[in-house]
Design a protein around this motif. Structure first.
Motif, PDB file in Angstrom:
ATOM      1  N   ARG A   1       0.856  -1.179   0.000  1.00 24.61           N
ATOM      2  CA  ARG A   1       0.000   0.000   0.000  1.00 24.61           C
ATOM      3  C   ARG A   1       0.891   1.227   0.000  1.00 24.61           C
ATOM      4  N   ILE A   2       0.596   2.153  -0.890  1.00 23.47           N
ATOM      5  CA  ILE A   2       1.398   3.362  -1.047  1.00 23.47           C
ATOM      6  C   ILE A   2       0.498   4.561  -0.809  1.00 23.47           C
ATOM      7  N   LEU A   3       0.957   5.481   0.022  1.00 22.78           N
ATOM      8  CA  LEU A   3       0.225   6.715   0.278  1.00 22.78           C
ATOM      9  C   LEU A   3       0.827   7.807  -0.597  1.00 22.78           C
ATOM     10  N   ARG A   4       0.043   8.308  -1.522  1.00 23.68           N
ATOM     11  CA  ARG A   4       0.503   9.363  -2.420  1.00 23.68           C
ATOM     12  C   ARG A   4      -0.051  10.694  -1.932  1.00 23.68           C
ATOM     13  N   LEU A   5       0.833  11.551  -1.491  1.00 22.97           N
ATOM     14  CA  LEU A   5       0.448  12.880  -1.012  1.00 22.97           C
ATOM     15  C   LEU A   5       0.562  13.889  -2.148  1.00 22.97           C
ATOM     16  N   THR A   6      -0.255  14.919  -2.100  1.00 19.74           N
ATOM     17  CA  THR A   6      -0.167  15.956  -3.129  1.00 19.74           C
ATOM     18  C   THR A   6       1.127  16.740  -2.948  1.00 19.74           C
ATOM     19  N   GLN A   7       1.732  17.115  -4.043  1.00 20.52           N
ATOM     20  CA  GLN A   7       3.008  17.838  -3.991  1.00 20.52           C
ATOM     21  C   GLN A   7       2.827  19.319  -3.700  1.00 20.52           C
ATOM     22  N   HIS A   8       1.654  19.882  -3.986  1.00 18.60           N
ATOM     23  CA  HIS A   8       1.473  21.314  -3.794  1.00 18.60           C
ATOM     24  C   HIS A   8       1.089  21.702  -2.372  1.00 18.60           C
ATOM     25  N   TRP A   9       0.817  20.721  -1.508  1.00 19.09           N
ATOM     26  CA  TRP A   9       0.476  21.014  -0.107  1.00 19.09           C
ATOM     27  C   TRP A   9       1.737  21.493   0.606  1.00 19.09           C
ATOM     28  N   PRO A  10       1.690  22.636   1.291  1.00 15.33           N
ATOM     29  CA  PRO A  10       2.909  23.209   1.890  1.00 15.33           C
ATOM     30  C   PRO A  10       3.574  22.326   2.948  1.00 15.33           C
ATOM     31  N   TRP A  11       2.830  21.423   3.553  1.00  8.19           N
ATOM     32  CA  TRP A  11       3.388  20.624   4.646  1.00  8.19           C
ATOM     33  C   TRP A  11       3.576  19.161   4.257  1.00  8.19           C
ATOM     34  N   THR A  12       3.688  18.894   2.979  1.00  6.59           N
ATOM     35  CA  THR A  12       3.906  17.522   2.522  1.00  6.59           C
ATOM     36  C   THR A  12       5.228  16.967   3.041  1.00  6.59           C
ATOM     37  N   SER A  13       6.248  17.795   3.072  1.00  7.33           N
ATOM     38  CA  SER A  13       7.545  17.311   3.568  1.00  7.33           C
ATOM     39  C   SER A  13       7.475  16.971   5.054  1.00  7.33           C
ATOM     40  N   GLU A  14       6.711  17.736   5.818  1.00 10.09           N
ATOM     41  CA  GLU A  14       6.537  17.420   7.249  1.00 10.09           C
ATOM     42  C   GLU A  14       5.844  16.072   7.423  1.00 10.09           C
ATOM     43  N   ILE A  15       4.839  15.813   6.608  1.00  6.18           N
ATOM     44  CA  ILE A  15       4.104  14.552   6.698  1.00  6.18           C
ATOM     45  C   ILE A  15       5.011  13.386   6.302  1.00  6.18           C
ATOM     46  N   ALA A  16       5.754  13.548   5.234  1.00  7.03           N
ATOM     47  CA  ALA A  16       6.644  12.474   4.779  1.00  7.03           C
ATOM     48  C   ALA A  16       7.728  12.183   5.815  1.00  7.03           C
ATOM     49  N   THR A  17       8.298  13.229   6.403  1.00  7.83           N
ATOM     50  CA  THR A  17       9.313  13.043   7.445  1.00  7.83           C
ATOM     51  C   THR A  17       8.724  12.350   8.663  1.00  7.83           C
ATOM     52  N   ALA A  18       7.520  12.742   9.059  1.00  6.73           N
ATOM     53  CA  ALA A  18       6.870  12.121  10.210  1.00  6.73           C
ATOM     54  C   ALA A  18       6.598  10.644   9.961  1.00  6.73           C
ATOM     55  N   LEU A  19       6.144  10.306   8.753  1.00  9.46           N
ATOM     56  CA  LEU A  19       5.887   8.902   8.439  1.00  9.46           C
ATOM     57  C   LEU A  19       7.175   8.083   8.434  1.00  9.46           C
ATOM     58  N   LYS A  20       8.250   8.661   7.932  1.00  7.53           N
ATOM     59  CA  LYS A  20       9.539   7.950   7.950  1.00  7.53           C
ATOM     60  C   LYS A  20      10.016   7.721   9.383  1.00  7.53           C
ATOM     61  N   ARG A  21       9.860   8.741  10.238  1.00 10.89           N
ATOM     62  CA  ARG A  21      10.279   8.589  11.638  1.00 10.89           C
ATOM     63  C   ARG A  21       9.435   7.543  12.356  1.00 10.89           C
ATOM     64  N   LEU A  22       8.142   7.465  12.044  1.00  9.10           N
ATOM     65  CA  LEU A  22       7.288   6.468  12.675  1.00  9.10           C
ATOM     66  C   LEU A  22       7.641   5.059  12.238  1.00  9.10           C
ATOM     67  N   THR A  23       8.066   4.885  10.981  1.00 12.08           N
ATOM     68  CA  THR A  23       8.452   3.541  10.541  1.00 12.08           C
ATOM     69  C   THR A  23       9.763   3.083  11.151  1.00 12.08           C
ATOM     70  N   LEU A  24      10.590   4.021  11.599  1.00 14.94           N
ATOM     71  CA  LEU A  24      11.865   3.659  12.225  1.00 14.94           C
ATOM     72  C   LEU A  24      11.736   3.260  13.692  1.00 14.94           C
ATOM     73  N   LEU A  25      10.574   3.520  14.292  1.00 16.36           N
ATOM     74  CA  LEU A  25      10.377   3.157  15.698  1.00 16.36           C
ATOM     75  C   LEU A  25      10.349   1.636  15.842  1.00 16.36           C
ATOM     76  N   PRO A  26      10.878   1.121  16.942  1.00 19.46           N
ATOM     77  CA  PRO A  26      10.856  -0.328  17.137  1.00 19.46           C
ATOM     78  C   PRO A  26       9.426  -0.837  17.389  1.00 19.46           C
ATOM     79  N   ASN A  27       9.200  -2.074  17.048  1.00 21.23           N
ATOM     80  CA  ASN A  27       7.902  -2.704  17.251  1.00 21.23           C
ATOM     81  C   ASN A  27       7.697  -2.946  18.745  1.00 21.23           C
ATOM     82  N   PRO A  28       6.622  -2.418  19.354  1.00 18.22           N
ATOM     83  CA  PRO A  28       6.447  -2.563  20.805  1.00 18.22           C
ATOM     84  C   PRO A  28       6.070  -3.961  21.242  1.00 18.22           C
ATOM     85  N   GLY A  29       5.611  -4.793  20.365  1.00 14.36           N
ATOM     86  CA  GLY A  29       5.122  -6.092  20.804  1.00 14.36           C
ATOM     87  C   GLY A  29       5.848  -7.187  20.172  1.00 14.36           C
TER      88      GLY A  29
END
Length: 78
Positions: free
Chosen positions: A50-78
């Motif tokens: 599954r791929i999430l495609r964000l619009t490029q013209h949204w001013p905070w797209t880079s913030e969203i992409a960075t946040a998603l990358k940081r969340l995927t780097l978190l260790p699995n809690p269970g």
């Protein structure tokens, strides 16, 4: 219904601490909803991914992409 609301509030409280950086970490819930949660996106399923495609013209797209990358780097809690 109450449990769903409580989970949403927990996510709203923990997400800035875990995923956001810089001044975005200080955004209030109203600003988070406007800038991050109302972004136009498209969820595409291709193959078995599954791929999430964000619009490029949204001013905070880079913030969203960075946040998603940081969340995927978190260790699995269970």
């Amino acid at each position: 219904w109450l449990e769903i609301v409580q989970i949403a509030l927990d996510l709203l409280a923990w997400m800035p601490m875990l995923a956001l950086t810089g001044t975005a970490r200080l955004w209030e819930p109203r600003r988070l909803r406007f800038r991050l949660f109302s972004a136009a996106a498209q969820l595409v399923t291709t193959g078995r991914r599954r791929i999430l495609r964000l619009t490029q013209h949204w001013p905070w797209t880079s913030e969203i992409a960075t946040a998603l990358k940081r969340l995927t780097l978190l260790p699995n809690p269970g």
